[in-house]
Design a protein around this motif. Structure first.
Motif, PDB file in Angstrom:
ATOM      1  N   UNK A 378       0.874  -1.304  -0.090  1.00 57.14           N
ATOM      2  CA  UNK A 378       0.230   0.126   0.479  1.00 57.14           C
ATOM      3  C   UNK A 378       0.938   1.299  -0.121  1.00 57.14           C
ATOM      4  N   UNK A 379       1.659   1.544  -0.386  1.00 56.21           N
ATOM      5  CA  UNK A 379       3.081   2.532  -0.962  1.00 56.21           C
ATOM      6  C   UNK A 379       3.764   1.650  -1.184  1.00 56.21           C
ATOM      7  N   UNK A 380       4.799   2.826  -1.570  1.00 49.98           N
ATOM      8  CA  UNK A 380       5.347   2.821  -2.903  1.00 49.98           C
ATOM      9  C   UNK A 380       7.071   2.880  -2.482  1.00 49.98           C
ATOM     10  N   UNK A 381       7.298   2.097  -3.844  1.00 48.42           N
ATOM     11  CA  UNK A 381       9.179   0.878  -3.168  1.00 48.42           C
ATOM     12  C   UNK A 381       9.838   2.239  -4.248  1.00 48.42           C
ATOM     13  N   UNK A 382       9.298   2.908  -4.812  1.00 49.20           N
ATOM     14  CA  UNK A 382      10.699   4.107  -5.612  1.00 49.20           C
ATOM     15  C   UNK A 382       9.850   5.616  -5.274  1.00 49.20           C
TER      16      UNK A 382
END
Length: 619
Positions: A378-382
């Motif tokens: 539920x969050x960005x890895x980049x």
């Protein structure tokens, strides 16, 4: 209309002009390569003038040449010739058939050369001169020297031969002794051989002038050392049915085939456009109008979805990388093993089917969406570098920079050593990738804190890895610009969140396809699904892969409109993927029909001879 017909004839004449020698051969785009020797052209006209050749054979040859010529011009015919496909570069790949017909005509004329007459040679000379005049650049002195001199030599020798044959016919045995006839015949033969040898040498020189030689001193790159590292990799994985490997920086566009491993980079005329677009969206060097996709050490996220287990570094420069371990080396050749490896197939959340693999999308944003939907994050890895962390400077070049977007327009004017430098200052720890989009084929170098990491040249947008960084590190991308060049550059950089990426990797690696049998056309494996989901595989789908789940045929789904996927329920399953070429059935039937037609025509053509031989056999 009259103008259309006129245009067609002019274009056909231009194509015919490309049968001349001493011209620059077509490399990637241009007219078809039809040159097969000036003597062949001369003889082809003598074929049409020969009384020893049947009229129907002459008509057939002319019709074939006209049809091939028109096929070079009419795109619909060109499309059919190439298997209902427009080629990317190297057009008119059937042009050798045109040359084959010319050579056939020349051969028949040659074996009937003893019946030549001066009038026939004269007409052939004029017709050959007409072909020379069809060339587009008649002001080229080298062209005239090449074709004019050789044509004059060939015609002169043919005239000598023709005169000799006339003397032989009209003379009595007393006035023209046999030894003299033989001597003149040998003189002609030696002259033809000598002129042809000169033309062959000149053609080789012409080819060498137009195409620079390839340096083979380090080909394949690393030679025995690379071979030893690859052999070690194969030995490590001798029990593994399938995995992929790549070089950190490619030497060719088919390094896998060259060095003997299953790779990612491919250059093939049969490249599936959907797979090409899939690779492009993941950040690899690809374009939907091209027939290739090229791997450079890129994103760990993209590596997850392509079953990449190893990289081979052939320059001895191993950058700090949390995702690849340096496990073996022979001198400067290093074997790097992916510690975030996923096999050919693994279970994803069904939301992966909703990912839009848009080739125009921001690649970092697309990879964020892909790994979120596939692994349930539920969050960005980049996390992209902010505009404040980027500075753009030019040396010997006028630039219009936009640090907030990474965009820069530039003009170099007369400066030979113009450079543009992008400098990113890291504010987070993690692994950095850059995404380059260059309007020109510029060479560039990547630095970390003024230490060179590597240099490359790319002509397509591509995501490329840098290394691990800590806050305060400066990543620089220095691009070299050519003289009098106007262009644009867009570079974006982002850092990978290690914690979130490892969480996604652990989620995806919990249910993977265990391959028990692997063949080119059949893959068998088992999977224990922890929950309902989609089995993603990095098997390119072109409509010929069929799936069998627990003994039952099952419809596949196309992930990203490119890769084979299966909807699976919770529990253990046995999976089979079987490749069946749907066009093969049609193909063998057409081939068989053509063979039968050929046999029938052959029997009809040689019926008298066959009957005669059968009668002799009976006697």
């Amino acid at each position: 209309t009259e103008d259309n017909w006129k245009g067609l004839f002019l274009t056909m004449a231009q194509v015919a002009g490309n049968t001349n020698g001493g011209i620059s051969p077509t490399f990637k785009e241009g007219l078809p390569n039809l040159y097969c020797g000036i003597f062949a052209t001369v003889l082809s006209f003598l074929y049409l003038l020969s009384k020893d050749v049947k009229t129907k054979d002459k008509i057939c040859a002319v019709c074939m040449l006209l049809f091939f010529n028109i096929s070079f011009i009419v795109r619909q015919l060109d499309y059919i010739w190439h298997g209902f496909h427009f080629t990317n570069m190297i057009p008119y790949r059937f042009s050798f058939l045109y040359s084959f017909v010319i050579l056939y005509m020349g051969y028949i004329a040659w074996i009937n050369r003893n019946n030549l007459r001066l009038g026939q040679v004269a007409v052939s000379a004029l017709a050959s001169l007409g072909i020379v005049l069809c060339y587009k650049d008649l002001n080229d002195i080298v062209f005239w020297a090449y074709n004019g001199v050789l044509l004059l030599l060939y015609i002169s020798t043919l005239v000598y031969h023709s005169v000799h044959q006339s003397e032989k016919i009209t003379a009595t045995n007393k006035s023209m002794p046999i030894p003299e006839n033989i001597t003149k015949r040998r003189v002609c033969s030696y002259a033809f051989v000598g002129i042809i040898a000169v033309e062959v040498v000149l053609n080789l020189v012409n080819f060498g002038v137009n195409f620079s030689p390839t340096n083979a001193s380090n080909y394949p790159k690393g030679k025995a050392d690379s071979a030893a590292v690859i052999e070690y990799m194969h030995e490590l994985e001798k029990e593994t049915p399938f995995y992929r490997a790549e070089t950190t920086h490619t030497q060719t566009l088919n390094d896998g085939a060259l060095n003997g491993y299953h790779g990612i980079t491919a250059f093939t005329s049969s490249a599936n456009v959907k797979v090409t677009e899939f690779m492009q969206s993941l950040g690899y060097g690809a374009k939907n109008t091209y027939n290739r996709y090229s791997f450079e050490e890129g994103s760990p996220v993209a590596n997850l979805f392509l079953s990449l287990k190893y990289m081979i570094e052939r320059d001895g420069r191993v950058e700090d990388n949390a995702y690849f371990d340096d496990i073996y080396n022979v001198k400067n050749i290093h074997l790097l093993k992916n510690n975030a490896y996923l096999p050919l197939g693994f279970l994803c959340n069904s939301q992966i089917l909703n990912v839009d693999f848009d080739i125009k999308a921001n690649r970092f944003a697309l990879q964020n969406d892909l790994i979120q939907q596939a692994a349930g994050l539920n969050a960005d890895v980049w996390h992209s570098f902010s505009g404040n962390s980027l500075t753009i400077k030019g040396t010997g070049v006028d630039i219009t920079p936009q640090p907030s977007t990474g965009y820069c327009a530039y003009t170099t004017k007369n400066e030979k050593n113009a450079t543009i430098t992008y400098s990113y200052t890291a504010d987070k720890s993690g692994f950095v990738c850059i995404d380059l989009d260059l309007s020109k084929r510029n060479s560039y170098s990547v630095y970390l804190n003024n230490i060179l990491l590597y240099s490359e040249t790319h002509s397509l947008p591509q995501m490329i890895s840098v290394c691990d960084v800590v806050p305060g590190d400066v990543v620089q991308v220095k691009l070299k610009c050519k003289e009098n060049e106007n262009g644009t550059i867009k570079i974006q950089a982002a850092v990978l969140n290690e914690t979130l990426f490892r969480k996604a990797y652990n989620n995806l690696s919990s249910s993977v396809l265990d391959i028990t049998s692997f063949e080119d056309t059949k893959i068998i494996g088992t999977i224990d699904c922890k929950n309902d989901g989609v089995l993603y595989t990095s098997i390119p789908q072109n409509g010929n892969w069929n799936a069998i789940v627990d003994g039952n045929p099952t419809e596949t789904v196309a992930i990203g409109d490119a890769m084979v996927g299966l909807l699976l329920s919770k529990g253990s399953h046995t999976i089979q993927f079987v490749y069946k070429n749907n066009a093969f059935c049609i193909g063998w039937k057409i081939s068989l029909a053509c063979l039968l037609v050929f046999i029938v025509l052959s029997v009809l053509a040689y019926k008298p001879t066959i009957i005669s031989k059968l009668q002799k056999f009976k006697k």
